[in-house]
Write a protein that holds these residues in place. Sequence first.
Motif, PDB file in Angstrom:
ATOM      1  N   GLU A 231       0.322  -0.840  -0.352  1.00 28.47           N
ATOM      2  CA  GLU A 231      -0.032  -0.501  -0.010  1.00 28.47           C
ATOM      3  C   GLU A 231       0.412   1.448  -0.235  1.00 28.47           C
ATOM      4  O   GLU A 231      -0.012   2.358  -0.692  1.00 28.47           O
ATOM      5  N   MET A 232       2.034   1.086   1.047  1.00 22.92           N
ATOM      6  CA  MET A 232       2.791   2.676   0.582  1.00 22.92           C
ATOM      7  C   MET A 232       3.567   2.706  -0.724  1.00 22.92           C
ATOM      8  O   MET A 232       4.077   3.565  -0.891  1.00 22.92           O
ATOM      9  N   LEU A 233       3.811   1.713  -1.847  1.00 27.84           N
ATOM     10  CA  LEU A 233       4.507   1.879  -2.856  1.00 27.84           C
ATOM     11  C   LEU A 233       3.306   2.026  -3.824  1.00 27.84           C
ATOM     12  O   LEU A 233       4.106   2.817  -4.250  1.00 27.84           O
ATOM     13  N   GLU A 234       2.434   1.695  -3.432  1.00 26.74           N
ATOM     14  CA  GLU A 234       1.678   2.086  -4.442  1.00 26.74           C
ATOM     15  C   GLU A 234       1.062   4.022  -4.294  1.00 26.74           C
ATOM     16  O   GLU A 234       0.642   4.381  -5.610  1.00 26.74           O
ATOM     17  N   LYS A 235       0.993   4.025  -3.655  1.00 26.40           N
ATOM     18  CA  LYS A 235       0.664   5.516  -2.808  1.00 26.40           C
ATOM     19  C   LYS A 235       1.855   6.234  -3.349  1.00 26.40           C
ATOM     20  O   LYS A 235       1.674   7.201  -3.671  1.00 26.40           O
ATOM     21  N   ALA A 236       3.484   5.829  -2.672  1.00 28.49           N
ATOM     22  CA  ALA A 236       4.359   6.447  -3.112  1.00 28.49           C
ATOM     23  C   ALA A 236       4.407   6.970  -4.824  1.00 28.49           C
ATOM     24  O   ALA A 236       4.655   7.320  -5.940  1.00 28.49           O
ATOM     25  N   GLN A 237       4.079   5.878  -5.882  1.00 26.71           N
ATOM     26  CA  GLN A 237       4.262   6.164  -7.110  1.00 26.71           C
ATOM     27  C   GLN A 237       3.031   7.558  -7.579  1.00 26.71           C
ATOM     28  O   GLN A 237       3.303   8.343  -8.339  1.00 26.71           O
ATOM     29  N   ALA A 238       2.055   6.408  -7.179  1.00 30.15           N
ATOM     30  CA  ALA A 238       0.606   8.052  -7.175  1.00 30.15           C
ATOM     31  C   ALA A 238       1.190   9.477  -6.848  1.00 30.15           C
ATOM     32  O   ALA A 238       0.983  10.094  -7.284  1.00 30.15           O
ATOM     33  N   GLN A 249      -0.635  15.413 -19.848  1.00 35.14           N
ATOM     34  CA  GLN A 249       1.028  14.088 -20.409  1.00 35.14           C
ATOM     35  C   GLN A 249       1.397  13.251 -19.520  1.00 35.14           C
ATOM     36  O   GLN A 249       1.818  13.308 -18.770  1.00 35.14           O
ATOM     37  N   PRO A 250       0.366  12.133 -18.952  1.00 37.43           N
ATOM     38  CA  PRO A 250       0.516  11.587 -17.873  1.00 37.43           C
ATOM     39  C   PRO A 250       1.667  10.499 -17.470  1.00 37.43           C
ATOM     40  O   PRO A 250       2.534  10.188 -19.020  1.00 37.43           O
ATOM     41  N   ARG A 251       2.979  10.624 -16.348  1.00 39.00           N
ATOM     42  CA  ARG A 251       3.882  10.058 -15.953  1.00 39.00           C
ATOM     43  C   ARG A 251       4.218   8.613 -15.866  1.00 39.00           C
ATOM     44  O   ARG A 251       4.715   8.662 -14.582  1.00 39.00           O
ATOM     45  N   PRO A 252       2.620   7.738 -15.893  1.00 36.76           N
ATOM     46  CA  PRO A 252       3.156   6.756 -14.437  1.00 36.76           C
ATOM     47  C   PRO A 252       4.007   5.879 -14.922  1.00 36.76           C
ATOM     48  O   PRO A 252       4.760   5.788 -13.981  1.00 36.76           O
ATOM     49  N   GLU A 253       5.137   5.929 -16.461  1.00 44.21           N
ATOM     50  CA  GLU A 253       6.119   5.190 -16.783  1.00 44.21           C
ATOM     51  C   GLU A 253       7.195   5.183 -15.746  1.00 44.21           C
ATOM     52  O   GLU A 253       7.779   5.041 -15.397  1.00 44.21           O
ATOM     53  N   TRP A 254       7.741   6.724 -15.499  1.00 40.81           N
ATOM     54  CA  TRP A 254       8.544   7.198 -14.942  1.00 40.81           C
ATOM     55  C   TRP A 254       8.709   6.975 -13.459  1.00 40.81           C
ATOM     56  O   TRP A 254       9.615   6.869 -12.589  1.00 40.81           O
ATOM     57  N   ALA A 255       6.940   7.336 -13.090  1.00 41.49           N
ATOM     58  CA  ALA A 255       7.412   7.356 -11.196  1.00 41.49           C
ATOM     59  C   ALA A 255       7.768   5.431 -11.195  1.00 41.49           C
ATOM     60  O   ALA A 255       8.144   4.615 -10.625  1.00 41.49           O
TER      61      ALA A 255
END
Length: 414
Positions: A231-238, A249-255
Amino acid sequence: MLKRIILSLIGLYLGNAAHLQAAERFRTDINPALLYWQAWAQIPDFSEADRGYLFTNEWRGQVLPPRAGELLSRYNSVFKLLYRGGKAQVPCVWGYDLTDGPEALLPGLAKAKAVAQAARLRVSWHLQQGNQAAARDELIAAFIEGRNLATDRILISALVQFAIENICMNAVVDNYHRFKPETLKEVMAGFAAAPARGSIADSISTERSSMYGWILVKLADLKAEAKNEPEMLEKAQALLQMIVSTPDQPRPEWAKDVLAAAGGSMDGLMNYVKQLDPLYTELESILRLPYSQASVQIKQFNQKIENQPNLLAREFLGPFDRSLAKQFEAEVKLSMLRAAVAYTTQGETGLNSVIDPSTRLPFEFQPFSLNGARRGFQLRAQFGFGDAPGVLIFAEKDGPAFYPYGKDAGKPLK
């Protein structure tokens, strides 16, 4: 319509006369930021046609018509408050809550620049009407407004400050022959007495706390609140995605790449973020060097960041060379103005008393002629202004309009 224009023009004159006569009657212990917010609240809401008429026309070399004067008169209340902000005897404190980090809003910057652009036109109008005092006071007030923006020590505020300085200095160059020599001296004295220029180096500690420091605090909060590591990592990625993404320009891959580079754990991510701390220290120390040294070392630092394995460093710490060049350009151009006014009022002795910051020697001087007629003089700095030469041309007499700076400096105005 004609009656309205006449009344507005009378109001413009009387409004400026009134604030000059009552210069000592207002409080000087009010935070200038409060006065600036009041001023910006009075910015006129022009129609698209009126705004385009004022700010997209090329007015250099032209006589401003009554319609322009009427529209400019709608800024009277703005400049009354701007003038008072410039006379305040207490520090300018903006009160921004930078604990919001990259989400912090700075809505005053665009308004401040818009007022400076209006000041440039009002200076031309006042000089056209023979009102040297109003031109002087509003120009100095706009210049001080720009300097006061940078008291928050935020990078974008410093950059807007440079832009406003440039607008004000261009207003002097554009109208040089219209200013009386004594007024020019007073304008330069007002610029010299303004608050110190906010520097790029001064903004680094704020950039550090509002980005690097903010991310660490947010990650610590996630560790305290989340029930488990996934859960921590999911929220950190967000969180990481939010920082760098825009609606277009969303950048989900960068995160995801940052998390992977940090080892895929929360502790690893926090240590990964902490790798930025010594880089901020190094950057600030470079930016505080004299420009001749800083301009070399900042390029080396940029190369170091470009080759950095740390993705956060590559995203947040480069390049600063363009910002540093903008700062030095403002310093050089202001010195050129001082040299021009010194030449106008004291001759060659005055000219040689002001040095070019890029060479530590007097500026290169030569007379300027257009179509075979002597019109004024040109100063050249070794340092260029962006993609244009470091040239300013000062008209000493009226005549056909020409470009006094930029890539086309010295050529007739199109």
